[in-house]
Design a protein around this motif. Structure first.
Motif, mmCIF file in Angstrom:
data_model
loop_
_atom_site.group_PDB
_atom_site.id
_atom_site.type_symbol
_atom_site.label_atom_id
_atom_site.label_comp_id
_atom_site.label_asym_id
_atom_site.label_seq_id
_atom_site.Cartn_x
_atom_site.Cartn_y
_atom_site.Cartn_z
ATOM 1 N N UNK A 104 0.835 -1.204 0.000
ATOM 2 C CA UNK A 104 0.000 0.000 0.000
ATOM 3 C C UNK A 104 0.874 1.260 0.000
ATOM 4 N N UNK A 105 1.961 1.235 0.766
ATOM 5 C CA UNK A 105 2.861 2.397 0.795
ATOM 6 C C UNK A 105 3.489 2.628 -0.574
ATOM 7 N N UNK A 106 3.865 1.530 -1.251
ATOM 8 C CA UNK A 106 4.453 1.657 -2.587
ATOM 9 C C UNK A 106 3.430 2.203 -3.578
ATOM 10 N N UNK A 107 2.189 1.767 -3.440
ATOM 11 C CA UNK A 107 1.144 2.277 -4.323
ATOM 12 C C UNK A 107 0.919 3.780 -4.090
ATOM 13 N N UNK A 108 0.980 4.201 -2.838
ATOM 14 C CA UNK A 108 0.822 5.631 -2.541
ATOM 15 C C UNK A 108 1.984 6.439 -3.109
ATOM 16 N N UNK A 109 3.192 5.870 -2.978
ATOM 17 C CA UNK A 109 4.362 6.567 -3.529
ATOM 18 C C UNK A 109 4.263 6.683 -5.037
ATOM 19 N N UNK A 110 3.726 5.644 -5.675
ATOM 20 C CA UNK A 110 3.542 5.722 -7.125
ATOM 21 C C UNK A 110 2.526 6.811 -7.492
ATOM 22 N N UNK A 111 1.493 6.916 -6.656
ATOM 23 C CA UNK A 111 0.499 7.956 -6.915
ATOM 24 C C UNK A 111 1.104 9.342 -6.809
ATOM 25 N N UNK A 112 1.920 9.559 -5.813
ATOM 26 C CA UNK A 112 2.574 10.875 -5.658
ATOM 27 C C UNK A 112 3.508 11.159 -6.836
ATOM 28 N N UNK A 113 4.223 10.113 -7.251
ATOM 29 C CA UNK A 113 5.127 10.296 -8.385
ATOM 30 C C UNK A 113 4.353 10.621 -9.656
ATOM 31 N N UNK A 114 3.196 10.023 -9.829
ATOM 32 C CA UNK A 114 2.377 10.299 -10.999
ATOM 33 C C UNK A 114 1.874 11.739 -10.983
ATOM 34 N N UNK A 115 1.481 12.185 -9.770
ATOM 35 C CA UNK A 115 1.009 13.573 -9.645
ATOM 36 C C UNK A 115 2.105 14.549 -10.027
ATOM 37 N N UNK A 116 3.321 14.270 -9.607
ATOM 38 C CA UNK A 116 4.444 15.152 -9.905
ATOM 39 C C UNK A 116 4.726 15.193 -11.405
ATOM 40 N N UNK A 117 4.643 14.047 -12.037
ATOM 41 C CA UNK A 117 4.858 13.994 -13.488
ATOM 42 C C UNK A 117 3.772 14.787 -14.216
ATOM 43 N N UNK A 118 2.510 14.584 -13.767
ATOM 44 C CA UNK A 118 1.392 15.299 -14.406
ATOM 45 C C UNK A 118 1.527 16.819 -14.225
ATOM 46 N N UNK A 119 2.079 17.248 -13.096
ATOM 47 C CA UNK A 119 2.216 18.691 -12.832
ATOM 48 C C UNK A 119 3.319 19.304 -13.676
ATOM 49 N N UNK A 120 4.414 18.582 -13.825
ATOM 50 C CA UNK A 120 5.568 19.153 -14.518
ATOM 51 C C UNK A 120 5.447 19.069 -16.043
ATOM 52 N N UNK A 121 4.652 18.175 -16.542
ATOM 53 C CA UNK A 121 4.583 17.988 -17.997
ATOM 54 C C UNK A 121 4.155 19.271 -18.729
ATOM 55 N N UNK A 122 3.054 19.962 -18.342
ATOM 56 C CA UNK A 122 2.679 21.198 -19.057
ATOM 57 C C UNK A 122 3.664 22.342 -18.810
ATOM 58 N N UNK A 123 4.265 22.342 -17.620
ATOM 59 C CA UNK A 123 5.209 23.409 -17.322
ATOM 60 C C UNK A 123 6.442 23.304 -18.205
ATOM 61 N N UNK A 124 6.876 22.095 -18.435
ATOM 62 C CA UNK A 124 8.021 21.901 -19.329
ATOM 63 C C UNK A 124 7.633 22.252 -20.757
ATOM 64 N N UNK A 125 6.416 21.889 -21.135
ATOM 65 C CA UNK A 125 5.954 22.201 -22.482
ATOM 66 C C UNK A 125 5.922 23.703 -22.729
ATOM 67 N N UNK A 126 5.577 24.471 -21.689
ATOM 68 C CA UNK A 126 5.527 25.930 -21.812
ATOM 69 C C UNK A 126 6.855 26.585 -21.432
ATOM 70 N N UNK A 127 7.862 25.736 -21.193
ATOM 71 C CA UNK A 127 9.202 26.193 -20.852
ATOM 72 C C UNK A 127 9.227 27.059 -19.596
ATOM 73 N N UNK A 128 8.346 26.643 -18.640
ATOM 74 C CA UNK A 128 8.340 27.348 -17.349
ATOM 75 C C UNK A 128 9.410 26.782 -16.446
#
Length: 378
Positions: A104-128
């Motif tokens: 369960x802890x590993x699944x939660x860590x994966x969820x946090x990692x996914x959130x971070x990827x989803x947050x950074x993807x548009x920012x990188x696209x806009x060169x922020x």
């Protein structure tokens, strides 16, 4: 004159005296003789044998712990899948819960990692933000994903170990001795198994044939190979330890691939049906093999004499003289010997009184047709 007269009288008296009789030879002994006959005979040979179940399984623990329960008693019949032993499961259930928590802890860590990827993807696209931050987030996500796979494997291992705490019968059969009792500490490294389980709906009976017996055995039956010969082998009987014959007949189905160098014998296996469970692993007895002899020479055992480990008969030769002949015996049937060579069918042999005979003795043969018929019938 007186002297001459006395001489004449003496000669007359001598000529009138009875002449001594010469001793007459005794008549030849009258002994019964009969012709050697042939017939189809079956002989039997017995070999010590041991009985084993078709499946003999050692039941061993696959995890360590104390025995909480023993569900069976010695000698009981169990079906495949039935519980036999129960090892204390508490440590293994706790290990499973710990593995689930890690998952369960590993699944939660994966969820946090996914959130971070989803947050950074548009920012990188806009060169922020720089592309480096997104790559780091994705790497973290992959690590979290791998941790989940590892946690799942740990959960599976914990579940397997927990399952091992309940020991079930791998096959249907009879329980042997219970070497561990309730409360005993058991481990997979124990020298002794918890018990043995024997599947004896059929049993294998093992016996050994010497090289000579094996050669004779093979020559009795048709077939180019041993596999072909096995198909033509007759059924065999099993004599139990008390001498009684087991009710079912067995079939020879396996012959070992080589002779034992120490004993000079080859192991043979016969399989017997055991529907009532009368036979158990460890039983001993004897296997009785039948050998068919076609057109075998038949001689009564009483018509033979044994000298220096050889067997002889007295055959009638010319002028009613007897000749001592050695014979080769291949088996016995009742009160008769089955003979391979030394005599031939039709030869006249002496049936009794051999203690009076020696090579060249003349006898008065008395033919006994009834004796010949009795031998052929046996």
């Amino acid at each position: 004159m007186k002297i001459i007269l006395a001489a004449i009288i003496a000669i007359s008296l001598f000529s009138c005296s009875p002449k001594p009789q010469t001793a007459q030879a005794p008549p030849p002994p009258a002994l019964p003789v009969a012709a050697v006959v042939t017939g189809n005979q079956t002989t039997y040979q017995e070999y010590p044998a041991s009985v084993e179940g078709t499946v003999n399984v050692e039941v061993r623990p696959q995890v360590s712990g104390s025995l909480d329960k023993v569900f069976v008693d010695e000698g009981a019949f169990v079906t495949a899948g039935s519980p036999i032993f129960k090892i204390n499961e508490q440590p293994y259930r706790a290990a499973l819960n710990n593995a689930l928590a890690s998952l369960h802890a590993a699944e939660a860590a994966q969820g946090n990692a996914q959130i971070e990827v989803d947050k950074l993807t548009p920012l990188v696209a806009n060169k922020v933000v720089s592309d480096y931050q997104l790559k780091t987030a994705k790497a973290t996500y992959q690590v979290a994903k791998a941790n989940i796979e590892s946690a799942k494997a740990n959960v599976a291992t914990a579940q397997i170990n927990l399952g091992y705490t309940l020991i079930k019968a791998p096959v249907s059969g009879y329980i042997g001795r219970l070497l561990k009792k309730q409360g005993s500490l058991v481990t997979p490294q124990d020298v002794e198994a918890l018990t043995q389980l024997s599947d004896v709906h059929d049993v294998h009976v093992y016996f050994a044939l010497g090289e000579k017996d094996f050669v004779n055995f093979k020559e009795q039956y048709p077939g180019e190979t041993l596999k072909d010969k096995l198909k033509h082998l007759p059924s065999v009987a099993l004599l139990l330890a008390d001498g009684t014959e087991y009710a079912k007949q067995g079939k020879i189905d396996v012959i070992d691939g080589q002779f034992d160098k120490n004993t000079g014998a080859i192991t043979v296996r016969a399989t017997f049906a055991n529907p009532n469970g009368l036979l158990r692993s460890g039983n001993t007895g004897k296997v009785r093999l039948s050998l068919q002899h076609d057109n075998a020479l038949i001689i009564p055992q009483s018509a033979t004499v044994e000298m220096q480990d050889k067997v002889f008969v007295y055959a009638l030769a010319d002028s009613n003289k007897v000749k001592k002949l050695p014979i080769t015996i291949i088996g016995t049937s009742g009160a008769n010997y089955l003979v391979k060579d030394g005599v031939k069918a039709g030869d006249q042999i002496v049936l009794s009184g051999m203690d009076k005979l020696q090579e060249g003795t003349v006898i008065a043969p008395q033919k006994t047709v009834d004796k010949v018929a009795a031998v052929a019938k046996n």
